[in-house]
Design an enzyme around this catalytic site. Structure first.
Site, PDB file in Angstrom:
ATOM      1  NE  ARG A 271      -3.954  -2.057   2.099  1.00 13.12           N
ATOM      2  CZ  ARG A 271      -4.707  -2.204   2.699  1.00 13.12           C
ATOM      3  NH1 ARG A 271      -4.839  -1.653   3.906  1.00 13.12           N
ATOM      4  NH2 ARG A 271      -5.420  -3.486   2.771  1.00 13.12           N
TER       5      ARG A 271
ATOM      6  CB  SER B  14      -8.662  -1.990   2.824  1.00 11.58           C
ATOM      7  OG  SER B  14      -9.512  -2.250   3.379  1.00 11.58           O
ATOM      8  CG  HIS B  15      -9.596   0.793   6.089  1.00 10.67           C
ATOM      9  ND1 HIS B  15      -8.841  -0.276   5.926  1.00 10.67           N
ATOM     10  CD2 HIS B  15      -8.694   1.608   6.931  1.00 10.67           C
ATOM     11  CE1 HIS B  15      -7.702  -0.101   6.575  1.00 10.67           C
ATOM     12  NE2 HIS B  15      -7.604   0.924   7.215  1.00 10.67           N
TER      13      HIS B  15
ATOM     14  CE  LYS C  21      -5.565  -8.853  -0.494  1.00 14.38           C
ATOM     15  NZ  LYS C  21      -6.238  -9.452   0.528  1.00 14.38           N
TER      16      LYS C  21
ATOM     17  CG  ASP D  34     -13.442  -2.565   3.976  1.00 18.13           C
ATOM     18  OD1 ASP D  34     -14.261  -3.476   3.435  1.00 18.13           O
ATOM     19  OD2 ASP D  34     -12.229  -2.643   3.958  1.00 18.13           O
TER      20      ASP D  34
ATOM     21  CG  ASP E  24     -10.978  -4.271   0.430  1.00 13.09           C
ATOM     22  OD1 ASP E  24     -11.274  -3.715   1.447  1.00 13.09           O
ATOM     23  OD2 ASP E  24     -10.183  -5.141   0.461  1.00 13.09           O
TER      24      ASP E  24
ATOM     25  CG  ASP F 235     -11.485  -6.779   3.368  1.00 11.69           C
ATOM     26  OD1 ASP F 235     -12.003  -5.503   3.552  1.00 11.69           O
ATOM     27  OD2 ASP F 235     -10.345  -7.130   3.116  1.00 11.69           O
ATOM     28  NE  ARG F 236     -10.638  -3.145   7.356  1.00 13.23           N
ATOM     29  CZ  ARG F 236      -9.902  -2.507   8.273  1.00 13.23           C
ATOM     30  NH1 ARG F 236     -10.312  -1.774   9.013  1.00 13.23           N
ATOM     31  NH2 ARG F 236      -8.497  -2.712   8.286  1.00 13.23           N
TER      32      ARG F 236
ATOM     33  CB  SER G  65      -9.574  -4.465  12.206  1.00 19.16           C
ATOM     34  OG  SER G  65      -9.276  -5.824  11.550  1.00 19.16           O
TER      35      SER G  65
ATOM     36  CE  LYS H 147     -10.484  -7.121   6.676  1.00 22.81           C
ATOM     37  NZ  LYS H 147      -9.020  -7.510   6.301  1.00 22.81           N
TER      38      LYS H 147
END
Ligand code: VG1
Ligand code: CO
Length: 540
Positions: A19, A110-111, A123, A274, A276, A278-279, A362, A373
């Site tokens: 990142r 991500s976030h 990734k 989030d 992407d 996954d959260r 998280s 996730k």
């Protein structure tokens, strides 16, 4: 075509891939070097099938076109791409498994915010659909430091809007619908009829896609399939800069959703995901479910959900995640694992059939249905549980606490701290740990004080330096870690946990229950003075 290049020396993947600022990725050959390093570090792309997609943030499509031309020049047989370059992280994992691909490339930070001045990330996921384990990311990093050439084909950009197959040299590029396969997997796991009936009975919810990747998935599943009214999904159109916000589903960044759930017209259920996908954050009407509690509640109720009715083999949580799920695992008589932070550590356990559910504090929860996730999966799991139990979120959680006790929990983040100050803080804490066991800190007896290290029970790989733990005789603990996903300075995370077995003695406000520990965490090495901050930037 082969092009000469020179290594960049900062391409070491962190907790979840590489990142950096968009500007860093736009440096000459920067992205190309890393993609070639992925190919070289994983035995080349020749003859392989790859899945490629991202969260739609700024630079997503440009990066995908570069990756496609490099996949061609490196001899890939087939590349599966999400339409318009869009794939959530769990959808990439799902497609890798569905197509039995050799690996996948996820473009996301991500976030973290998006836009020309914000963040980008890349990734690599392996053939089980999960994030590459450390041995693989180490190999990629080593290749990135030695790179001299990369391969890229001359080709016009692939039309990512059009579903279907394009042939470039030996490579089939297959643009697939971003949602279909993922949705069909969700339909196998959950009782869509029961959830549909819940909506028909007038149950209301609000899902905040935060102008990020889950918009199309949530619309298709919640509104178009399960029959939730139009408008149930807010901020549903993915934007390259997420509308200027942090697509981070917590009480601070998902404030629009939080205001609705605390308003007079609050829906029964609220959720957010989030950047992407996954959260997840789970809310009831005027009620917040901590991610650690959410994992424990899902585990305790899994028998109510078709995909998990046959029982769980085990539960795994990252070390800083609260021990609420450990209590459930004990009660169910199943294994519970404590791993370092980052989803990559769950892969071996799921592959070996030892863990069915996994979670992180998280806002990450998932299961062995994929190897990432999965935000929307957690939302559907909750909906399925609510549909069966016919109770509110608050009732479900309160009954859980009454039965298993309550783990009060909080995380404080100090962001953008000077790297030297953060490192000095961590060394001062390490110093303090020497000879501390059986001694006292702030009137509490210390039962362990260490830097968390992990040996994977399946492949015996090891990870060290995963967080400084201070554990006390009453079961409470404080953990300090440096983030491995930030792009500016250092982020210090401090995690607080305290167990209360007797529901009658419980506090309503976790801040009250944790006040002593929070005070202690500051005073033991003069945290705030050292880093020059009065208060954390984000509390979750
Ligand atoms: C953070 C979280 C960690 C999570 C990681 C990736 O890492 O703490 O639990 O796995 O982000 O999540 P760190 O090193 O900053 O604490 V995601 O949704 O950003 O891919
Ligand atoms: Co994410």
């Amino acid at each position: 075509m082969q092009r000469a290049t020179q290594p960049y020396h900062d391409q070491k993947p962190g907790t979840s891939g590489l990142r950096k600022k968009v500007r860093a990725f736009q440096q000459s050959h920067y992205l190309e070097n890393f993609v070639q390093a992925i190919a070289d570090g994983t035995g080349g792309f020749a003859g392989k099938t790859l899945v490629v997609g991202g969260d739609g943030r700024f630079y997503n499509v440009e990066a995908i076109q570069i990756i496609l031309r490099m996949a061609v020049a490196n001899g890939a047989a087939r590349v599966i791409v999400g339409q318009d370059g869009i794939l959530s992280t769990p959808a990439v994992s799902c497609l890798i498994r569905h197509y039995q691909a050799d690996g996948g490339i996820v473009l996301s930070a991500s976030h973290n915010p998006g836009g020309p001045d914000a963040d980008f990330g890349i990734k690599y996921n392996v053939s089980n659909g999960g994030p590459a384990p450390e041995a693989v990311t180490d190999a990629i990093y080593a290749c990135s430091r030695a790179i001299a050439v990369y391969h890229i084909a001359e080709a016009t950009p692939v039309d990512l809007a059009r579903l279907g197959i394009t042939h470039i040299q030996q490579t089939h590029i297959h643009v697939v619908d971003s949602v279909t396969q993922y949705q069909s997997l969700m339909g196998e796991l959950f009782d869509f009829d029961a959830i549909g009936a819940l909506f028909r009975a007038g149950f209301t919810m609000c899902f905040d896609a935060m102008r990020a990747v889950t918009g199309p998935y949530a619309k298709a599943i919640l509104e178009h399939t399960l029959g939730a009214p139009a408008g149930t999904v807010m901020n549903a159109v993915p934007l390259a800069d997420f509308g200027g916000g942090h697509p981070d589903p917590n009480l601070t960044h998902a404030h629009e959703l939080v205001e609705r759930l605390w308003s007079d017209a609050a829906p029964d259920f609220g959720a957010a995901s989030d950047g992407d996908g996954d959260r997840n954050m789970i809310l009831g009407s005027r009620f917040f479910v901590t991610p650690s509690d959410s994992l424990a509640v899902l585990a305790a109720n899994a028998h109510l959900v078709p995909g998990y009715a046959q029982g769980l083999s085990g539960i795994a949580r990252s070390m800083p995640t609260s021990q609420a799920c450990d209590t459930v695992a004990r009660e169910l008589g199943i294994e519970c694992f404590e791993t370092p932070t980052g989803w990559k550590y769950f892969g071996t356990l799921m592959d070996a059939g030892r863990a069915t559910l996994c979670g992180e504090e998280s806002f990450g929860t998932g299961s062995n249905h994929v190897r990432e996730k999965d935000g929307l999966w957690a939302v559907l799991f909750w909906l399925n549980v609510l549909a069966v139990r016919q109770q509110s979120v608050e009732q479900v959680v309160s009954e859980h606490w009454a039965r298993f006790g309550r783990n009060y929990y909080a995380r404080h983040d100090y962001e953008g701290v000077r790297v030297e100050a953060a490192n000095e803080l961590m060394s001062a804490l390490r110093q303090l740990q020497v000879g501390l066991v059986d001694g006292h800190l702030g009137g509490r007896e210390v039962v362990y004080a260490d830097d968390f290290a992990y040996t994977d029970p399946i492949d015996h790989s090891t990870a060290t330096g995963q967080g400084l733990r201070f554990g006390f005789a009453d079961g409470s603990r404080i953990v300090y870690r440096l983030s491995g996903t930030g792009t500016v300075g250092a982020t210090i995370r401090i995690y607080f946990e305290r167990f209360e077995a007797n529901p009658a003695a419980q506090y309503d406000d976790p801040r009250q229950a944790l006040a002593d520990l929070i005070e202690l965490a500051d005073s033991m090495v003069g945290l705030r003075a050292r880093i020059g901050r009065d208060q954390p930037d984000v509390i979750t």
